[in-house]
Design a protein around this motif. Structure first.
Motif, PDB file in Angstrom:
ATOM      1  N   CYS A 119       0.829  -1.216   0.000  1.00 30.74           N
ATOM      2  CA  CYS A 119       0.000   0.000   0.000  1.00 30.74           C
ATOM      3  C   CYS A 119       0.861   1.264   0.000  1.00 30.74           C
ATOM      4  N   LEU A 120       1.961   1.247   0.732  1.00 30.65           N
ATOM      5  CA  LEU A 120       2.857   2.411   0.743  1.00 30.65           C
ATOM      6  C   LEU A 120       3.451   2.652  -0.640  1.00 30.65           C
ATOM      7  N   VAL A 121       3.843   1.579  -1.319  1.00 30.67           N
ATOM      8  CA  VAL A 121       4.396   1.724  -2.672  1.00 30.67           C
ATOM      9  C   VAL A 121       3.315   2.200  -3.646  1.00 30.67           C
ATOM     10  N   ILE A 122       2.091   1.726  -3.474  1.00 32.38           N
ATOM     11  CA  ILE A 122       0.990   2.189  -4.331  1.00 32.38           C
ATOM     12  C   ILE A 122       0.799   3.692  -4.180  1.00 32.38           C
ATOM     13  N   CYS A 123       0.824   4.185  -2.952  1.00 28.87           N
ATOM     14  CA  CYS A 123       0.649   5.629  -2.721  1.00 28.87           C
ATOM     15  C   CYS A 123       1.754   6.429  -3.403  1.00 28.87           C
ATOM     16  N   ILE A 124       2.981   5.960  -3.293  1.00 28.97           N
ATOM     17  CA  ILE A 124       4.095   6.648  -3.954  1.00 28.97           C
ATOM     18  C   ILE A 124       3.941   6.590  -5.469  1.00 28.97           C
ATOM     19  N   SER A 125       3.512   5.447  -5.973  1.00 27.62           N
ATOM     20  CA  SER A 125       3.391   5.256  -7.424  1.00 27.62           C
ATOM     21  C   SER A 125       2.335   6.173  -8.024  1.00 27.62           C
ATOM     22  N   VAL A 126       1.160   6.270  -7.382  1.00 25.56           N
ATOM     23  CA  VAL A 126       0.113   7.111  -7.959  1.00 25.56           C
ATOM     24  C   VAL A 126       0.499   8.586  -7.904  1.00 25.56           C
ATOM     25  N   MET A 127       1.302   8.965  -6.931  1.00 25.40           N
ATOM     26  CA  MET A 127       1.786  10.339  -6.899  1.00 25.40           C
ATOM     27  C   MET A 127       2.798  10.592  -8.022  1.00 25.40           C
ATOM     28  N   LEU A 128       3.633   9.603  -8.301  1.00 24.51           N
ATOM     29  CA  LEU A 128       4.554   9.730  -9.436  1.00 24.51           C
ATOM     30  C   LEU A 128       3.777   9.910 -10.734  1.00 24.51           C
ATOM     31  N   ILE A 129       2.720   9.113 -10.906  1.00 27.73           N
ATOM     32  CA  ILE A 129       1.912   9.218 -12.119  1.00 27.73           C
ATOM     33  C   ILE A 129       1.206  10.568 -12.178  1.00 27.73           C
ATOM     34  N   GLY A 130       0.562  10.965 -11.088  1.00 26.64           N
ATOM     35  CA  GLY A 130      -0.187  12.211 -11.084  1.00 26.64           C
ATOM     36  C   GLY A 130       0.672  13.437 -11.310  1.00 26.64           C
ATOM     37  N   PHE A 131       1.899  13.420 -10.784  1.00 23.67           N
ATOM     38  CA  PHE A 131       2.796  14.578 -10.912  1.00 23.67           C
ATOM     39  C   PHE A 131       3.861  14.375 -11.984  1.00 23.67           C
ATOM     40  N   SER A 132       3.674  13.395 -12.860  1.00 23.92           N
ATOM     41  CA  SER A 132       4.695  13.101 -13.874  1.00 23.92           C
ATOM     42  C   SER A 132       4.936  14.298 -14.800  1.00 23.92           C
ATOM     43  N   ALA A 133       3.871  15.020 -15.156  1.00 27.30           N
ATOM     44  CA  ALA A 133       4.055  16.179 -16.036  1.00 27.30           C
ATOM     45  C   ALA A 133       4.874  17.265 -15.340  1.00 27.30           C
ATOM     46  N   ASP A 134       4.598  17.515 -14.067  1.00 31.36           N
ATOM     47  CA  ASP A 134       5.352  18.530 -13.325  1.00 31.36           C
ATOM     48  C   ASP A 134       6.807  18.106 -13.111  1.00 31.36           C
ATOM     49  N   ILE A 135       6.997  16.834 -12.782  1.00 29.36           N
ATOM     50  CA  ILE A 135       8.373  16.336 -12.595  1.00 29.36           C
ATOM     51  C   ILE A 135       9.131  16.397 -13.907  1.00 29.36           C
ATOM     52  N   GLY A 136       8.454  16.016 -15.008  1.00 32.39           N
ATOM     53  CA  GLY A 136       9.100  16.072 -16.317  1.00 32.39           C
ATOM     54  C   GLY A 136       9.528  17.478 -16.691  1.00 32.39           C
ATOM     55  N   ARG A 137       8.733  18.463 -16.346  1.00 37.26           N
ATOM     56  CA  ARG A 137       9.078  19.863 -16.638  1.00 37.26           C
ATOM     57  C   ARG A 137      10.353  20.255 -15.904  1.00 37.26           C
ATOM     58  N   ARG A 138      10.480  19.806 -14.662  1.00 38.05           N
ATOM     59  CA  ARG A 138      11.690  20.115 -13.897  1.00 38.05           C
ATOM     60  C   ARG A 138      12.911  19.355 -14.413  1.00 38.05           C
ATOM     61  N   LEU A 139      12.668  18.220 -15.064  1.00 38.86           N
ATOM     62  CA  LEU A 139      13.774  17.407 -15.581  1.00 38.86           C
ATOM     63  C   LEU A 139      14.196  17.804 -16.993  1.00 38.86           C
ATOM     64  N   GLY A 140      13.538  18.814 -17.571  1.00 37.39           N
ATOM     65  CA  GLY A 140      13.996  19.293 -18.869  1.00 37.39           C
ATOM     66  C   GLY A 140      12.965  19.298 -19.972  1.00 37.39           C
ATOM     67  N   ASP A 141      11.722  18.921 -19.702  1.00 43.71           N
ATOM     68  CA  ASP A 141      10.694  19.001 -20.738  1.00 43.71           C
ATOM     69  C   ASP A 141      10.398  20.451 -21.072  1.00 43.71           C
ATOM     70  N   THR A 142       9.612  20.664 -22.093  1.00 39.58           N
ATOM     71  CA  THR A 142       9.310  22.006 -22.578  1.00 39.58           C
ATOM     72  C   THR A 142       8.779  22.917 -21.471  1.00 39.58           C
ATOM     73  N   LYS A 143       9.136  24.192 -21.581  1.00 39.33           N
ATOM     74  CA  LYS A 143       8.630  25.193 -20.636  1.00 39.33           C
ATOM     75  C   LYS A 143       7.373  25.874 -21.163  1.00 39.33           C
ATOM     76  N   GLU A 144       6.952  25.485 -22.375  1.00 38.44           N
ATOM     77  CA  GLU A 144       5.739  26.054 -22.947  1.00 38.44           C
ATOM     78  C   GLU A 144       4.532  25.604 -22.141  1.00 38.44           C
ATOM     79  N   HIS A 145       3.533  26.461 -22.047  1.00 38.24           N
ATOM     80  CA  HIS A 145       2.352  26.147 -21.238  1.00 38.24           C
ATOM     81  C   HIS A 145       1.588  24.982 -21.854  1.00 38.24           C
ATOM     82  N   CYS A 146       1.022  24.154 -21.011  1.00 34.97           N
ATOM     83  CA  CYS A 146       0.336  22.947 -21.476  1.00 34.97           C
ATOM     84  C   CYS A 146      -0.882  23.252 -22.334  1.00 34.97           C
ATOM     85  N   SER A 147      -1.448  24.438 -22.210  1.00 29.62           N
ATOM     86  CA  SER A 147      -2.634  24.784 -22.999  1.00 29.62           C
ATOM     87  C   SER A 147      -2.307  25.007 -24.469  1.00 29.62           C
ATOM     88  N   THR A 148      -1.051  25.248 -24.786  1.00 22.87           N
ATOM     89  CA  THR A 148      -0.669  25.492 -26.182  1.00 22.87           C
ATOM     90  C   THR A 148       0.278  24.436 -26.735  1.00 22.87           C
TER      91      THR A 148
END
Length: 555
Positions: A119-148
């Motif tokens: 259950c602890l690993v599940i909680c960590i995993s779903v947070m990784l999935i939910g925040f993957s876009a934000d984490i990816g932005r910090r790791l070097g993905d585009t800085k362009e806004h997601c709406s465009t």
């Protein structure tokens, strides 16, 4: 020798008492005893609560993650590959966790350590999935806004896939021990009560001795209350699909939206936040209420060669399988080949084919796709309801028609439903002709109603899928003197292999036809028709389904 005979005699005495108790002949008398029995059963019911929390997360995974992965840049052709972790984790994790949970001697019990860790690993995993876009932005993905921006975000995709794999492995870590713990504690509760009724001189020592004897003999005293697990899983599924269909999370919690995570992504975050909360709550309730007795080191079986030896034993057992069991496995494998396209592409089909959306599009196209995905979650909610209702009818149908006829009819229904999905998709997309489909937006009310009806109706054969194959295999094994553990193991392989085949071939097939989800559903329908015929001619005649537990998912 005398001690062995004594153990068998007392075990037999207890088995007769268990039979009388389950039949109502040994019930408690008096209002106080009745209240105590009710409280015991209520405690057992809430001890299963973790299954509902896990199923809530699985419902979100099933309804939202295939569409979400495409917004990160994973093309529709390769979406199926992200699901390959399911069969791998099911095949690898479940036997190993099962082996070590059977032998765990921790003070809190055999199963609870694995439930807690999973259950602890599940909680960590779903947070990784939910925040993957934000984490990816910090790791070097585009800085362009997601709406465009509609291009790929590969860092976010890598984080997402890592979270997805951890989630599947953790789900399999929890599910097996949760089922096993329910069987353990429900059986021990019955034995505890009956030991007291049988007036042993040393009831505590007798209880330990008889439980040990029954464990070794394989007597099915633990198969007491499968319905509690099924009910919690049904509740978890319904709540999970409701959360997935909710489009208000980003309005209720505006802070979920960021430059990398727009409305649909924020809604997914909100749903997964509730998943974490429910998993923590349900896990805590289970940990506190499950009166699990620890295993003593003296009772641990040390004769085998460790967790990996289970795989060797499983593959060796194939040499001794009867022709009847091989036929059951073959029909099971083809049945699951027909189902995996629906499991992988259900909400994506609603978003693409019915709502004419595009996960990589802008404006109206993206909004239409997200609306379709949410409507697909509503459809899966209807599917869960029809599954639950049908589960009550399956035992009577199997006794009247035989299990193989019910199995065959369910596959024929899948064939019809898949065929209708292909036709509806072709009509909705104007034959997938770019000149006609490019300008389509939103859904046609009639086609949307048909699509929702399809989702609701498919719950009927799904109830058969999650119960009848296990019962047929169990009855064949029982008639031939085989073990139920072996039955579960070989059926697991019959499910894993076709899932791997679909995961590896769905992408190339999609690329070859370039007609959205239609080819996958067409192939699924063809397998369903083949299986409907094979079930009638290959399966043995069986009627029993009394020990089947219909579950709310096919993870």
């Amino acid at each position: 020798m005398e001690e062995g005979r004594s153990d068998l005699k007392e075990a037999s005495r207890l088995e007769r008492a268990l039979s009388a108790e389950s039949g109502g002949g040994g019930g408690d008398s008096g209002s106080d005893s009745g209240r105590k029995k009710f409280m015991r059963l209520l405690r057992l019911f809430f001890a299963c609560m973790v299954s509902g929390g896990i199923q809530y997360g699985w419902a979100l995974q099933l309804s939202l993650l295939s569409p979400y992965s495409q917004t990160l840049g994973i093309s529709h052709t390769y979406v199926s590959l992200t699901w390959i972790c399911g069969p791998i984790s099911g095949f690898v994790v479940q036997p190993i966790v099962g082996y070590y949970s059977d032998r765990c001697t921790m003070r809190i019990g055999r199963r609870r350590p694995f439930i807690l860790a999973g259950c602890l690993v599940i909680c960590i995993s779903v947070m990784l999935i939910g925040f993957s876009a934000d984490i990816g932005r910090r790791l070097g993905d585009t800085k362009e806004h997601c709406s465009t921006y509609t291009g790929p975000r590969w860092s976010a995709a890598i984080v997402y896939i890592a979270g997805f794999w951890f989630l599947d492995f953790a789900n399999n870590t929890v599910q097996g021990p949760a089922r096993a713990m329910m069987a353990d504690i429900s059986g021990e509760q019955f034995i505890h009560v009956l030991i007291l009724k049988l007036d042993y001189i040393e009831p505590q020592e007798e209880e330990k001795r008889v439980i040990r004897r029954l464990r070794c003999s394989g007597t099915p005293w633990t198969q007491r209350r499968p319905g509690d697990l099924s009910l919690w899983m049904a509740i978890g599924s319904i709540l999970g699909y409701l959360a997935g269909a909710n489009a208000k999370w980003h309005e209720w919690f505006p802070s979920l939206k960021t430059a990398a995570c727009c409305d649909a992504c924020a809604n997914l975050k909100g749903a997964f936040f509730t998943a974490v909360a429910l998993i923590v709550i349900s896990m805590t309730v289970t940990m506190l209420l499950a009166d699990e007795k620890p295993l003593y080191k003296v009772d641990v079986d040390t004769s085998s060669g460790g967790g990996w030896s289970a795989f060797g034993d499983l593959f060796k057992s194939f040499k001794n399988l009867s022709p009847a069991m091989f036929k059951v496995l073959a029909v099971t494998a083809i049945t699951w080949l027909s189902w995996f396209p629906f499991f992988q592409y259900n909400t994506d089909w609603m978003g693409r084919e019915i709502y004419h959306g595009d996960p990589h599009g802008k404006g109206v196209k993206a909004d239409s796709y997200n609306a379709g995905v949410r409507e697909g979650a509503v459809g899966l909610l209807l599917c869960s309801i029809s599954l639950g209702v049908t589960s009550f009818l399956i035992p009577k149908l199997c006794r009247k028609l035989t299990s193989k006829v019910v199995w065959s009819i369910s596959n024929f229904l899948v064939f019809i439903i898949m065929t209708v999905m292909v036709v509806v998709g072709m009509v909705s997309m104007k034959g997938y002709r770019p000149s006609l489909s490019a300008t389509l937006t939103g859904s046609d009310p009639t086609l949307k109603a048909i699509a929702l009806t399809i989702f609701a109706l498919i719950g009927v054969p799904q109830a058969v899928l999650f119960s009848v194959p296990w019962v047929v295999a169990s009855e064949v094994a029982a008639e031939e003197g085989g073990g139920q553990g072996l039955t579960v193991g070989v059926l697991n392989i019959a499910i894993v292999v076709p899932q791997l085949i679909i995961a590896l071939t769905a992408g190339p097939i999609d690329g070859a036809f370039n007609k959205g989800n239609t080819p996958a559903f067409g192939i699924g329908g063809a397998f369903a028709f083949i299986c409907a015929v094979l079930a009638l001619f290959l399966l043995p005649k069986t009627r029993g389904i009394s020990h089947a537990a219909v579950v709310a998912s096919g993870h």
